[in-house]
Design a protein around this motif. Structure first.
Motif, PDB file in Angstrom:
ATOM      1  N   VAL A  37       0.869  -1.182   0.000  1.00  0.00           N
ATOM      2  CA  VAL A  37       0.000   0.000   0.000  1.00  0.00           C
ATOM      3  C   VAL A  37       0.903   1.229   0.000  1.00  0.00           C
ATOM      4  O   VAL A  37       1.800   1.348   0.851  1.00  0.00           O
ATOM      5  N   HIS A  38       0.720   2.096  -0.951  1.00  0.00           N
ATOM      6  CA  HIS A  38       1.529   3.313  -1.040  1.00  0.00           C
ATOM      7  C   HIS A  38       0.691   4.378  -1.731  1.00  0.00           C
ATOM      8  O   HIS A  38       0.452   4.323  -2.929  1.00  0.00           O
ATOM      9  N   PHE A  39       0.209   5.319  -0.917  1.00  0.00           N
ATOM     10  CA  PHE A  39      -0.521   6.427  -1.534  1.00  0.00           C
ATOM     11  C   PHE A  39       0.076   7.760  -1.102  1.00  0.00           C
ATOM     12  O   PHE A  39       0.880   7.843  -0.168  1.00  0.00           O
ATOM     13  N   LEU A  40      -0.298   8.790  -1.840  1.00  0.00           N
ATOM     14  CA  LEU A  40       0.203  10.138  -1.595  1.00  0.00           C
ATOM     15  C   LEU A  40      -0.948  11.043  -1.183  1.00  0.00           C
ATOM     16  O   LEU A  40      -2.077  10.866  -1.664  1.00  0.00           O
ATOM     17  N   TYR A  78       0.858   1.886   9.385  1.00  0.00           N
ATOM     18  CA  TYR A  78       1.455   2.557   8.241  1.00  0.00           C
ATOM     19  C   TYR A  78       2.506   3.555   8.687  1.00  0.00           C
ATOM     20  O   TYR A  78       2.623   3.871   9.866  1.00  0.00           O
ATOM     21  N   ARG A  79       3.254   4.043   7.717  1.00  0.00           N
ATOM     22  CA  ARG A  79       4.282   5.061   7.972  1.00  0.00           C
ATOM     23  C   ARG A  79       4.039   6.254   7.055  1.00  0.00           C
ATOM     24  O   ARG A  79       3.756   6.088   5.870  1.00  0.00           O
ATOM     25  N   LEU A  80       4.175   7.457   7.629  1.00  0.00           N
ATOM     26  CA  LEU A  80       4.123   8.682   6.849  1.00  0.00           C
ATOM     27  C   LEU A  80       5.539   9.179   6.607  1.00  0.00           C
ATOM     28  O   LEU A  80       6.360   9.189   7.527  1.00  0.00           O
ATOM     29  N   VAL A  81       5.788   9.594   5.385  1.00  0.00           N
ATOM     30  CA  VAL A  81       7.105  10.129   5.014  1.00  0.00           C
ATOM     31  C   VAL A  81       6.893  11.431   4.246  1.00  0.00           C
ATOM     32  O   VAL A  81       6.045  11.485   3.346  1.00  0.00           O
ATOM     33  N   ILE A  82       7.651  12.451   4.614  1.00  0.00           N
ATOM     34  CA  ILE A  82       7.645  13.701   3.836  1.00  0.00           C
ATOM     35  C   ILE A  82       9.089  13.992   3.440  1.00  0.00           C
ATOM     36  O   ILE A  82       9.863  14.553   4.233  1.00  0.00           O
ATOM     37  N   ASN A  83       9.480  13.562   2.249  1.00  0.00           N
ATOM     38  CA  ASN A  83      10.825  13.873   1.778  1.00  0.00           C
ATOM     39  C   ASN A  83      10.904  15.379   1.544  1.00  0.00           C
ATOM     40  O   ASN A  83      10.016  15.967   0.906  1.00  0.00           O
ATOM     41  N   THR A  84      11.955  15.982   2.050  1.00  0.00           N
ATOM     42  CA  THR A  84      12.092  17.440   1.960  1.00  0.00           C
ATOM     43  C   THR A  84      13.502  17.784   1.497  1.00  0.00           C
ATOM     44  O   THR A  84      14.466  17.608   2.246  1.00  0.00           O
ATOM     45  N   GLY A  85      13.609  18.198   0.242  1.00  0.00           N
ATOM     46  CA  GLY A  85      14.917  18.498  -0.339  1.00  0.00           C
ATOM     47  C   GLY A  85      15.466  17.302  -1.108  1.00  0.00           C
ATOM     48  O   GLY A  85      15.119  16.153  -0.834  1.00  0.00           O
ATOM     49  N   HIS A  96       4.072  16.661  -0.536  1.00  0.00           N
ATOM     50  CA  HIS A  96       3.269  15.435  -0.508  1.00  0.00           C
ATOM     51  C   HIS A  96       3.682  14.562   0.669  1.00  0.00           C
ATOM     52  O   HIS A  96       4.844  14.525   1.053  1.00  0.00           O
ATOM     53  N   LEU A  97       2.700  13.881   1.212  1.00  0.00           N
ATOM     54  CA  LEU A  97       2.932  12.890   2.261  1.00  0.00           C
ATOM     55  C   LEU A  97       2.846  11.519   1.612  1.00  0.00           C
ATOM     56  O   LEU A  97       1.852  11.212   0.941  1.00  0.00           O
ATOM     57  N   HIS A  98       3.881  10.716   1.789  1.00  0.00           N
ATOM     58  CA  HIS A  98       3.789   9.311   1.392  1.00  0.00           C
ATOM     59  C   HIS A  98       3.148   8.558   2.556  1.00  0.00           C
ATOM     60  O   HIS A  98       3.520   8.769   3.719  1.00  0.00           O
ATOM     61  N   VAL A  99       2.243   7.657   2.252  1.00  0.00           N
ATOM     62  CA  VAL A  99       1.700   6.751   3.268  1.00  0.00           C
ATOM     63  C   VAL A  99       1.980   5.332   2.780  1.00  0.00           C
ATOM     64  O   VAL A  99       1.534   4.936   1.698  1.00  0.00           O
ATOM     65  N   LEU A 100       2.772   4.621   3.580  1.00  0.00           N
ATOM     66  CA  LEU A 100       3.240   3.280   3.192  1.00  0.00           C
ATOM     67  C   LEU A 100       2.782   2.252   4.213  1.00  0.00           C
ATOM     68  O   LEU A 100       2.832   2.494   5.428  1.00  0.00           O
ATOM     69  N   GLY A 101       2.354   1.100   3.705  1.00  0.00           N
ATOM     70  CA  GLY A 101       1.929   0.046   4.619  1.00  0.00           C
ATOM     71  C   GLY A 101       1.714  -1.250   3.862  1.00  0.00           C
ATOM     72  O   GLY A 101       2.088  -1.398   2.702  1.00  0.00           O
TER      73      GLY A 101
END
Ligand code: 5GP
Ligand code: ZN
Length: 110
Positions: A37-40, A78-85, A96-101
């Protein structure tokens, strides 16, 4: 931002099935999923990254929107990721927030 791919997705210029949408945000499946599962989650308004975000209410909304989207699809872990830079892995400069699970996620991330 005409040339921004996520602005085009949010504006329906690139047809994308939204999992959830409201006036401020949309969520949709990542085109290159890194987990079962991977949504933005993105704001409709263009904000280049978390570093440019100046609206705490919007940021809170995005977090809640991620939770609502996860709830809608029955995702409880799930895990939230916000890549920045660029060095963090950010390739699209629209916040964008990645939501992975859907699997056990390693820690720490690479
Ligand atoms: P970043 O690396 O900037 O944190 O994440 C950008 C994400 O957007 C990547 O995971 C990439 O697969 C996803 N992505 C890029 N272009 C598109 C697109 O046109 N549609 C969708 N659904 N995802 C995209
Ligand atoms: Zn944009």
């Amino acid at each position: 931002m005409e040339s921004c791919i996520f602005c085009q997705i949010a504006g329906n210029e690139i047809p994308t099935a939204f999992i959830l949408e409201d006036d401020l945000a949309v969520s949709f499946k990542d085109i290159e999923p890194r987990a079962p599962v991977h949504f933005l989650v993105i704001p409709r308004r263009h904000v280049a990254s978390l570093n440019e975000a100046r609206d705490p209410a919007l940021l809170g909304h995005l977090l809640d929107f991620a939770r609502q989207t996860a709830e809608k699809i029955g995702l409880e872990q799930y895990r939230l990721v916000i890549n920045t830079g660029r060095d963090s892995g950010q390739a699209v400069f629209h916040l964008h927030l990645h939501v992975l699970g859907g699997r056990k996620l390693g820690w720490p991330p690479g």
